[in-house]
Structures are given as structure tokens and as C-alpha cells.
Design an enzyme around this catalytic site. Structure first.
Site, PDB file in Angstrom:
ATOM      1  N   CYS A   1      35.800  49.091  57.749  1.00 55.39           N
ATOM      2  CA  CYS A   1      35.593  47.788  58.403  1.00 55.39           C
ATOM      3  C   CYS A   1      34.122  47.614  58.784  1.00 55.39           C
ATOM      4  O   CYS A   1      33.565  48.433  59.511  1.00 55.39           O
ATOM      5  CB  CYS A   1      36.470  47.709  59.645  1.00 55.39           C
ATOM      6  SG  CYS A   1      36.273  46.148  60.510  1.00 55.39           S
ATOM      7  N   CYS A  30      43.505  40.502  60.377  1.00 60.99           N
ATOM      8  CA  CYS A  30      43.497  41.536  61.413  1.00 60.99           C
ATOM      9  C   CYS A  30      43.132  40.814  62.705  1.00 60.99           C
ATOM     10  O   CYS A  30      42.011  40.308  62.840  1.00 60.99           O
ATOM     11  CB  CYS A  30      42.460  42.606  61.067  1.00 60.99           C
ATOM     12  SG  CYS A  30      42.210  43.811  62.395  1.00 60.99           S
ATOM     13  N   CYS A  82      23.431  39.185  69.713  1.00 57.08           N
ATOM     14  CA  CYS A  82      24.391  38.133  69.361  1.00 57.08           C
ATOM     15  C   CYS A  82      24.252  36.978  70.353  1.00 57.08           C
ATOM     16  O   CYS A  82      24.186  37.205  71.567  1.00 57.08           O
ATOM     17  CB  CYS A  82      25.810  38.689  69.400  1.00 57.08           C
ATOM     18  SG  CYS A  82      27.033  37.462  68.923  1.00 57.08           S
ATOM     19  N   ARG A  89      47.262  48.568  65.843  1.00 60.16           N
ATOM     20  CA  ARG A  89      46.198  49.582  65.939  1.00 60.16           C
ATOM     21  C   ARG A  89      45.862  49.900  67.395  1.00 60.16           C
ATOM     22  O   ARG A  89      45.523  48.997  68.186  1.00 60.16           O
ATOM     23  CB  ARG A  89      44.932  49.134  65.193  1.00 60.16           C
ATOM     24  CG  ARG A  89      43.830  50.215  65.265  1.00 60.16           C
ATOM     25  CD  ARG A  89      42.637  49.938  64.357  1.00 60.16           C
ATOM     26  NE  ARG A  89      43.085  49.634  63.024  1.00 60.16           N
ATOM     27  CZ  ARG A  89      42.914  48.466  62.419  1.00 60.16           C
ATOM     28  NH1 ARG A  89      42.250  47.511  63.028  1.00 60.16           N
ATOM     29  NH2 ARG A  89      43.378  48.268  61.209  1.00 60.16           N
ATOM     30  N   CYS A 138      30.446  36.660  75.115  1.00 62.35           N
ATOM     31  CA  CYS A 138      31.686  37.405  75.391  1.00 62.35           C
ATOM     32  C   CYS A 138      31.423  38.441  76.489  1.00 62.35           C
ATOM     33  O   CYS A 138      30.612  39.358  76.291  1.00 62.35           O
ATOM     34  CB  CYS A 138      32.184  38.074  74.115  1.00 62.35           C
ATOM     35  SG  CYS A 138      32.131  36.972  72.679  1.00 62.35           S
ATOM     36  N   CYS A 180      31.203  42.285  75.906  1.00 60.01           N
ATOM     37  CA  CYS A 180      30.540  42.829  74.715  1.00 60.01           C
ATOM     38  C   CYS A 180      29.116  43.320  74.962  1.00 60.01           C
ATOM     39  O   CYS A 180      28.250  42.558  75.419  1.00 60.01           O
ATOM     40  CB  CYS A 180      30.541  41.786  73.604  1.00 60.01           C
ATOM     41  SG  CYS A 180      29.916  42.502  72.051  1.00 60.01           S
ATOM     42  N   CYS A 219      37.460  45.623  55.035  1.00 56.08           N
ATOM     43  CA  CYS A 219      37.673  44.713  56.169  1.00 56.08           C
ATOM     44  C   CYS A 219      36.293  44.325  56.679  1.00 56.08           C
ATOM     45  O   CYS A 219      35.354  45.127  56.608  1.00 56.08           O
ATOM     46  CB  CYS A 219      38.464  45.425  57.265  1.00 56.08           C
ATOM     47  SG  CYS A 219      38.695  44.419  58.744  1.00 56.08           S
TER      48      CYS A 219
HETATM   49  N1  SAM Z   1      31.014  39.074  66.331  1.00 55.37           N
HETATM   50  C1  SAM Z   1      32.288  39.116  65.724  1.00 55.37           C
HETATM   51  C2  SAM Z   1      33.390  38.550  66.578  1.00 55.37           C
HETATM   52  O1  SAM Z   1      33.242  38.456  67.779  1.00 55.37           O
HETATM   53  O2  SAM Z   1      34.433  38.234  66.024  1.00 55.37           O
HETATM   54  C3  SAM Z   1      32.689  40.487  65.256  1.00 55.37           C
HETATM   55  C4  SAM Z   1      32.393  41.704  66.089  1.00 55.37           C
HETATM   56  S1  SAM Z   1      33.150  41.798  67.699  1.00 55.37           S
HETATM   57  C5  SAM Z   1      32.347  43.193  68.377  1.00 55.37           C
HETATM   58  C6  SAM Z   1      34.818  42.319  67.330  1.00 55.37           C
HETATM   59  C7  SAM Z   1      35.767  42.569  68.471  1.00 55.37           C
HETATM   60  O3  SAM Z   1      35.419  43.762  69.134  1.00 55.37           O
HETATM   61  C8  SAM Z   1      35.838  41.564  69.588  1.00 55.37           C
HETATM   62  O4  SAM Z   1      36.596  40.441  69.260  1.00 55.37           O
HETATM   63  C9  SAM Z   1      36.517  42.369  70.687  1.00 55.37           C
HETATM   64  O5  SAM Z   1      37.917  42.229  70.607  1.00 55.37           O
HETATM   65  C10 SAM Z   1      36.118  43.802  70.359  1.00 55.37           C
HETATM   66  N2  SAM Z   1      35.232  44.335  71.409  1.00 55.37           N
HETATM   67  C11 SAM Z   1      33.930  44.078  71.595  1.00 55.37           C
HETATM   68  N3  SAM Z   1      33.449  44.726  72.672  1.00 55.37           N
HETATM   69  C12 SAM Z   1      34.493  45.410  73.204  1.00 55.37           C
HETATM   70  C13 SAM Z   1      34.640  46.256  74.338  1.00 55.37           C
HETATM   71  N4  SAM Z   1      33.614  46.499  75.154  1.00 55.37           N
HETATM   72  N5  SAM Z   1      35.851  46.800  74.570  1.00 55.37           N
HETATM   73  C14 SAM Z   1      36.885  46.539  73.750  1.00 55.37           C
HETATM   74  N6  SAM Z   1      36.812  45.737  72.676  1.00 55.37           N
HETATM   75  C15 SAM Z   1      35.636  45.172  72.398  1.00 55.37           C
HETATM   76  C1  DTB Z   2      38.645  45.490  67.107  1.00 55.20           C
HETATM   77  O1  DTB Z   2      39.652  44.876  67.522  1.00 55.20           O
HETATM   78  N1  DTB Z   2      38.051  46.485  67.740  1.00 55.20           N
HETATM   79  C2  DTB Z   2      36.883  46.943  67.018  1.00 55.20           C
HETATM   80  C3  DTB Z   2      36.961  46.108  65.729  1.00 55.20           C
HETATM   81  N2  DTB Z   2      38.035  45.229  65.969  1.00 55.20           N
HETATM   82  C4  DTB Z   2      35.766  45.420  65.223  1.00 55.20           C
HETATM   83  C5  DTB Z   2      35.634  46.835  67.788  1.00 55.20           C
HETATM   84  C6  DTB Z   2      35.641  47.588  69.089  1.00 55.20           C
HETATM   85  C7  DTB Z   2      34.280  47.489  69.666  1.00 55.20           C
HETATM   86  C8  DTB Z   2      34.138  48.289  70.915  1.00 55.20           C
HETATM   87  C9  DTB Z   2      32.785  48.156  71.518  1.00 55.20           C
HETATM   88  C10 DTB Z   2      31.657  48.663  70.674  1.00 55.20           C
HETATM   89  O2  DTB Z   2      31.740  49.780  70.115  1.00 55.20           O
HETATM   90  O3  DTB Z   2      30.635  47.980  70.580  1.00 55.20           O
HETATM   91 FE1  SF4 Z   3      28.906  38.548  69.564  1.00 55.06          FE
HETATM   92 FE2  SF4 Z   3      30.082  40.607  70.738  1.00 55.06          FE
HETATM   93 FE3  SF4 Z   3      31.090  38.181  71.054  1.00 55.06          FE
HETATM   94 FE4  SF4 Z   3      31.280  39.394  68.621  1.00 55.06          FE
HETATM   95  S1  SF4 Z   3      32.242  40.040  70.531  1.00 55.06           S
HETATM   96  S2  SF4 Z   3      30.688  37.251  69.068  1.00 55.06           S
HETATM   97  S3  SF4 Z   3      29.347  40.553  68.646  1.00 55.06           S
HETATM   98  S4  SF4 Z   3      29.057  38.870  71.775  1.00 55.06           S
END
Ligand code: SAM
Ligand code: DTB
Ligand code: SF4
Length: 334
Positions: A101, A192, A57, A264, A61, A64, A132
Site C-alpha cells: 500500500c 479499502c 499536507c 484489518r 485532520c 495526523c 493499494c
Molecule cells: N492523505 C490521504 C487521506 O487522508 O486519505 C491518505 C493518507 S492518510 C495518512 C490515511 C489514513 O491514515 C487516514 O484516513 C487515517 O484513517 C489514518 N491515520 C492517519 N494518522 C493516523 C493516526 N495518528 N492514528 C491512526 N490512524 C491514522
Molecule cells: C489506514 O487505515 N491506516 C494506515 C493506512 N490506512 C494508510 C495509515 C496509518 C497511519 C498511522 C500514522 C502514521 O504512521 O503516520
Molecule cells: Fe493529509 Fe494526513 Fe489528512 Fe491524509 S490524513 S489528508 S495525509 S492530513
């Protein structure tokens, strides 16, 4: 009895801070009392996640594992085939999930990819599941395309407070997030939207994030509260772990601010004790992700969750047709 006075969109910062400052047991009692005006007691909605496009990606973030900027060992995977997604959705349904989702590691979807995701949504919906998706930022046309395909919910988190946002993500703004949420609402989908606790934010940041959510024109129908999953290689790995009591407080305040929404208990459950999760349910959490994976990280095993539900006397909400076999056993035993 529910009253309109519970559903507010004019929360002031000092009122929310005062909720965080309540004695813990007063806060829990208030949250659970309000919870029962709007929701069936002892009932938890079950969603399952699938990463339909993984890694690489372009966004930065800091939490992430899927950002291309951090070396986290996540293997990148192209957009999955529709058939494989439908197979996973059927398995999730048969295991008791009512919502499926689909998550993609995109800043925003590209034209041809969106058409493929739209097809997945139609087919997953045809299984009788709520749908979702979380695909990054959307323009108006993209939101409408997803709605027309049958998408029920769009997940797009604000993640943290407006003030702290720039410390966590620099490749888009807090306002970009709000703009996408507005387009999702305008297209007629349920929202959501939630955030992450444990990224080094203050209690005042948590209060501010929840205030943003509660003061939206409509409360998000679903509010995921994630505990940071610390993934080695991400800048936030090694952050100070959030105290479980403080995490539970965040859930309780979310419940009080958005009484009719599903709150959630989202990522981070593998790092939580059963007792912490029980307190989260007492504080008003009434949804979880089930399945042994989130997107790229782990989630409790089905056996563990079933044992926890049994011990706490929880039942899955609106389980599909028949409850899954293990959950039927729970019902029979009780
Ligand atoms: N790329 C899209 C976005 O950022 O909206 C969708 C996928 S992203 C992985 C969805 C959500 O997962 C993020 O907004 C964040 O709140 C959650 N997330 C990602 N990595 C995480 C982590 N290491 N711990 C907890 N929540 C995480
Ligand atoms: C949300 O708030 N938590 C989920 C879902 N929406 C997409 C994602 C959590 C991701 C946790 C890190 C991972 O598994 O990559
Ligand atoms: Fe990309 Fe992860 Fe950020 Fe979603 S949360 S925009 S997957 S870097």
C-alpha cells in the site's frame, strides 16, 4: 455455510447499538462464528505500507502527523523515485506481504504526480503483489487512470461518524469522502475503507461509522480499524486512551456487519498488548500491516509479530510463492 441473509446493507442504528451492548463473550462468539463461515480460520492477510510522499499536507485532520498545520517533527519528503518504491515492495513481498500500500500526504493527486504513481503501481503489480494506494480525493478520470495502471485497492477512510466528522476535519466533508469512494467503485477497484477509534468519539459514533460502511452499495472489501496513534503536536495528542475491550468490541461489530470483508487490525498495534491483539483476531480481525513502520509512525518489529503468530498458531494468508523463512519455520514447528 454462508447465507445471503448475513450480507446486509440495511442496518438500523438500534440493531448496531444492540451489538455493542451484548455481553462481551457473546459478541466475540457471534463474531468468530460468522467469521468462520466466510474466512479460513487462523489466517491473517498481510499488507505493508510505504509513505511515498510524506508531510506538508494542506488538510487539517486533527489526528495526523503529516498535516502542515501541526508541528510534529515529521520531515517532509517529495514523491519518491519509482525504483526506490519497487525496491521496498520487493522487500515487503520477500518478508511475506501479499499487498503493498502506497500512501501520499495529499488532499488529492496532481496530474504529473499521478502519472508517476501509475508507473509505480504497474511495477509493483509486476512483482506479483496486490496493489493499494491512498492518495486523497480522486475525480473520475484519476480513478480510471489508477485502475488502468493495475491498482487493485484504493484506501480512503471515512474515519469517524458523519456527526463527529466536523470535529476532526474541516477542510473536506464526509460527503467528499463518500463521493471518492463511489468513483473508486465505478472504476472497478476494490475499496479499502475504515476509520479510527480513540479520537474522543462516543460508542454511538463508532456504531454510526460502521453503519455507514456496512450500508454502502457494496461492503468495502477491506475495513481498516485504526486505534489512534497519538503523535505529539497533533491536536488529538493527549486524548483519553481507548479501553482495549471497547476497541475489540468495535472490531467484532465490524466483523458482524461485514462478514465477507477483511477487517484489518491497523494502526495502534505498538500500543496494544499481545493479549489485546489476540482478542482482536478472535473478534474477526484477519489482516494486519506488517513492517516496522506504518507511514510515519512505528509498528511492531517483524520478530515480535512472528513470535505472536507462532504463539497464536496464526498463518499468513496466501503468502507469496514461498512463505518467508521465519514463517516456514513456524509451519514446520507445528
Ligand atoms: N492523505 C490521504 C487521506 O487522508 O486519505 C491518505 C493518507 S492518510 C495518512 C490515511 C489514513 O491514515 C487516514 O484516513 C487515517 O484513517 C489514518 N491515520 C492517519 N494518522 C493516523 C493516526 N495518528 N492514528 C491512526 N490512524 C491514522
Ligand atoms: C489506514 O487505515 N491506516 C494506515 C493506512 N490506512 C494508510 C495509515 C496509518 C497511519 C498511522 C500514522 C502514521 O504512521 O503516520
Ligand atoms: Fe493529509 Fe494526513 Fe489528512 Fe491524509 S490524513 S489528508 S495525509 S492530513
Amino acid at each position: 455455510m454462508s447465507t445471503q441473509a448475513d450480507i446486509r446493507h440495511d442496518w438500523r442504528p438500534d440493531e448496531i447499538q444492540a451489538l455493542f451492548d451484548l455481553p462481551f463473550l457473546d459478541l466475540l462468539l457471534r463474531a468468530q462464528t460468522l467469521h468462520r463461515r466466510y474466512h479460513a480460520p487462523n489466517t491473517v492477510q498481510i499488507s505493508t505500507l510505504l509513505s511515498i510522499k510524506t508531510g506538508a499536507c494542506p488538510e487539517d485532520c486533527k489526528y495526523c502527523p503529516q498535516s502542515i498545520r501541526y508541528d510534529t517533527g515529521v520531515e517532509r519528503e517529495a514523491l519518491m523515485d519509482c525504483d526506490a518504491v519497487v525496491d521496498a515492495a520487493r522487500a515487503a513481498r520477500d518478508a511475506g506481504a501479499t499487498r503493498f500500500c502506497m500512501g501520499a500526504a495529499w488532499r488529492s493527486p496532481k496530474g504529473k504526480d499521478l502519472v508517476r504513481v501509475a508507473e509505480m503501481i504497474s511495477e509493483v503489480k509486476a512483482l506479483g503483489l496486490e496493489t493499494c494506494a491512498t492518495l486523497g480525493m480522486l475525480d473520475e478520470q484519476q480513478a480510471q487512470t489508477l485502475r488502468d495502471a493495475g491498482l487493485d485497492y484504493y484506501n480512503h477512510n471515512v474515519d469517524t461518524s458523519e456527526d463527529f466528522y466536523g470535529e476532526i476535519i474541516t477542510t473536506r466533508t464526509f460527503q467528499d469522502r463518500l463521493d471518492t469512494l463511489e468513483r473508486v467503485r465505478a472504476a472497478g477497484m476494490s475499496v479499502c475503507c475504515g476509520g479510527i477509534v480513540g479520537m474522543g468519539e462516543t460508542v454511538s459514533d463508532r456504531a454510526s461509522m460502521l453503519r455507514t460502511l456496512a450500508n454502502l452499495p457494496e461492503h468495502p472489501q477491506s475495513v481498516p480499524i485504526n486505534q489512534l496513534v497519538q503523535v505529539p503536536g497533533t491536536p488529538l495528542a493527549g486524548s483519553e486512551a481507548v479501553n482495549p475491550i471497547d476497541f475489540v468490541r468495535t472490531i467484532a461489530v465490524a466483523r458482524i456487519l461485514m462478514p465477507a470483508s477483511h477487517v484489518r487490525l491497523s494502526a495502534g498495534r505498538t500500543d496494544m498488548s499481545d493479549e489485546t491483539q489476540a482478542l482482536c483476531f478472535m473478534a474477526g480481525a484477519n489482516s494486519i500491516f506488517a513492517g516496522d513502520r506504518l507511514l510515519t509512525t512505528g509498528n511492531p518489529e517483524a520478530d515480535h509479530d512472528q513470535a505472536l503468530f507462532r504463539r497464536l498458531g496464526l498463518r499468513p494468508e496466501g503468502a507469496h510463492e514461498q512463505p518467508p523463512r521465519d514463517m516456514q519455520a513456524v509451519a514446520l514447528e507445528r
